[in-house]
Design a protein around this motif. Structure first.
Motif, PDB file in Angstrom:
ATOM      1  N   CYS A  19       0.812  -1.213   0.000  1.00  0.00           N
ATOM      2  CA  CYS A  19       0.000   0.000   0.000  1.00  0.00           C
ATOM      3  C   CYS A  19       0.850   1.270   0.000  1.00  0.00           C
ATOM      4  O   CYS A  19       0.413   2.316  -0.484  1.00  0.00           O
ATOM      5  CB  CYS A  19      -0.916  -0.026   1.225  1.00  0.00           C
ATOM      6  SG  CYS A  19      -2.246   1.175   1.199  1.00  0.00           S
ATOM      7  N   LYS A  20       2.048   1.183   0.539  1.00  0.00           N
ATOM      8  CA  LYS A  20       2.875   2.370   0.751  1.00  0.00           C
ATOM      9  C   LYS A  20       3.102   3.210  -0.504  1.00  0.00           C
ATOM     10  O   LYS A  20       2.967   4.444  -0.457  1.00  0.00           O
ATOM     11  CB  LYS A  20       4.203   1.979   1.392  1.00  0.00           C
ATOM     12  CG  LYS A  20       4.101   1.629   2.863  1.00  0.00           C
ATOM     13  CD  LYS A  20       5.436   1.213   3.431  1.00  0.00           C
ATOM     14  CE  LYS A  20       6.431   2.384   3.486  1.00  0.00           C
ATOM     15  NZ  LYS A  20       7.700   1.954   4.108  1.00  0.00           N
ATOM     16  N   PRO A  21       3.471   2.613  -1.654  1.00  0.00           N
ATOM     17  CA  PRO A  21       3.709   3.462  -2.841  1.00  0.00           C
ATOM     18  C   PRO A  21       2.486   4.272  -3.255  1.00  0.00           C
ATOM     19  O   PRO A  21       2.613   5.388  -3.765  1.00  0.00           O
ATOM     20  CB  PRO A  21       4.102   2.447  -3.914  1.00  0.00           C
ATOM     21  CG  PRO A  21       4.662   1.296  -3.151  1.00  0.00           C
ATOM     22  CD  PRO A  21       3.815   1.214  -1.918  1.00  0.00           C
ATOM     23  N   PHE A  22       1.292   3.721  -3.035  1.00  0.00           N
ATOM     24  CA  PHE A  22       0.072   4.457  -3.363  1.00  0.00           C
ATOM     25  C   PHE A  22      -0.142   5.598  -2.364  1.00  0.00           C
ATOM     26  O   PHE A  22      -0.567   6.692  -2.732  1.00  0.00           O
ATOM     27  CB  PHE A  22      -1.129   3.507  -3.372  1.00  0.00           C
ATOM     28  CG  PHE A  22      -1.027   2.416  -4.389  1.00  0.00           C
ATOM     29  CD1 PHE A  22      -1.422   2.631  -5.703  1.00  0.00           C
ATOM     30  CD2 PHE A  22      -0.519   1.170  -4.057  1.00  0.00           C
ATOM     31  CE1 PHE A  22      -1.325   1.640  -6.661  1.00  0.00           C
ATOM     32  CE2 PHE A  22      -0.413   0.156  -4.994  1.00  0.00           C
ATOM     33  CZ  PHE A  22      -0.806   0.391  -6.305  1.00  0.00           C
ATOM     34  N   SER A  23       0.171   5.346  -1.103  1.00  0.00           N
ATOM     35  CA  SER A  23       0.026   6.373  -0.072  1.00  0.00           C
ATOM     36  C   SER A  23       1.009   7.518  -0.285  1.00  0.00           C
ATOM     37  O   SER A  23       0.717   8.663   0.064  1.00  0.00           O
ATOM     38  CB  SER A  23       0.243   5.760   1.316  1.00  0.00           C
ATOM     39  OG  SER A  23      -0.716   4.758   1.575  1.00  0.00           O
TER      40      SER A  23
END
Length: 352
Positions: free
Chosen positions: A159-163
């Motif tokens: 999820c981190k790259p989208f966040s």
């Protein structure tokens, strides 16, 4: 699969590789379901970029600050998220309710005022979905909105790259604050830092901030399996209201409804562990905003602060559910634009 090779090379753990493989198959099935003629090329392009960014973060983890500003260069994580989620939306069956109010918000922002959006929360993709529905008519709102985000979206490797492509105020929600007793003090300190950042933002003015007073994503009714907006926490809603009013800058409170759970539904139960299964589908979505709500008007006949706090929370929640039900009629009962009524005017600005 590339993920398996990276496991053999020692660059990925087995659980992350398994999650990536599952995500690839689910994403491919959802994009193919869209019927887009270039579906295979979209899947290959978007999943290649997603894999590269996830692997890069695993090797060199990005640390989110209490107030994270969207990373737009040298790599544009915002557009990465938009391009990834876009093919999951069935725009022919998607709607914006009361779009004129988003223009009203833009005027408030130009005047230096703050906007607080009290919203239900359905998927990890909510920020991208809101932005995609508003990108043609209200790009400033789409790109400048700040999301009060729980810790899971800034710690889950998938999820981190989208966040990273979103403006975030990072907090630990009440639902997960006590998951590990040894970390409670650290989490509490982190929340205090985020609170200070929020106070500073509100004092600066011209901020549009999205918060889900439920403290998490909506989940289906265990009997009917139908989704509905989760109840709001009156204290969370009231804290944001008071911070806005004490900032010295005019603030405006708008109830916002989101309907998008089929695009990326959450697990049926709240999970403590990071690394949830991500199911995806191509589906219609909707966002609708109600009239600005005034605390003094709502609480005029309340006898004390607690009663006023509860009355305001219920009033906001009522507006959100009312908007939500119209979106539900439009999308799931196939009424389309005919679901509009005197309070909710639905439109498809991308089709005009």
């Amino acid at each position: 699969m590339r993920g398996r090779k990276e496991v053999e090379n020692g660059r990925l753990s087995l659980d992350i590789a398994h999650g990536l493989e599952e995500l690839y198959h689910n994403y491919r099935n959802a994009v193919v379901q869209s019927g887009l003629p270039e579906a295979d090329e979209i899947v290959l392009s978007n999943m290649t970029v997603a894999f590269d960014r996830i692997l890069m973060d695993v090797e060199n983890p990005f640390m989110f600050q209490p107030h994270h500003k969207a990373t737009r260069e040298p790599f544009d994580y915002y557009m990465f998220g938009q391009n990834y989620i876009r093919p999951l939306l069935d725009f022919k069956k998607s709607y914006v309710g009361n779009i004129s109010r988003f223009f009203e918000m833009e005027q408030h922002l130009l005047q230096g005022h703050n906007i607080i959006l009290f919203s239900n929360h359905q998927t990890e993709a909510d920020p991208a979905i809101i932005a995609l529905l508003l990108e043609r008519t209200n790009p400033r709102i789409a790109e400048s909105m700040i999301f009060v985000a729980g810790d899971r979206v800034v710690t889950d490797p998938l999820c981190k790259p989208f966040s990273m492509g979103r403006n975030l105020l990072c907090v630990y929600s009440k639902k997960h604050l006590f998951d590990d007793p040894a970390l409670v003090d650290r989490k509490t300190s982190a929340n205090i830092r985020s609170l200070k950042e929020l106070i500073g933002l509100l004092k600066n003015g011209s901020q549009i901030i999205w918060i889900a007073p439920s403290g998490g994503r909506d989940r289906p009714d265990p009997e009917t399996e139908e989704f509905f907006p989760a109840p709001f926490d009156a204290s969370s809603l009231d804290n944001m209201r008071r911070l806005s009013e004490h900032s010295g800058v005019p603030g405006h409170f708008y109830p916002l409804a989101l309907l998008c759970y089929d695009v990326m539904p959450p697990p049926a139960q709240v999970q403590k562990e990071i690394g949830e299964q991500r199911k995806l589908s191509h589906h219609g979505v909707g966002v609708s905003v109600a009239m600005e709500i005034n605390f003094n008007e709502v609480s005029a006949h309340c006898e004390n602060k607690e009663e006023a706090k509860g009355a305001f929370s219920l009033a906001v929640y009522h507006e959100v559910t009312e908007q939500y039900n119209i979106l539900k009629s439009a999308i799931y009962e196939h009424q389309g634009l005919h679901a509009s009524n005197f309070k909710v005017s639905l439109s498809q600005p991308w089709a005009q």
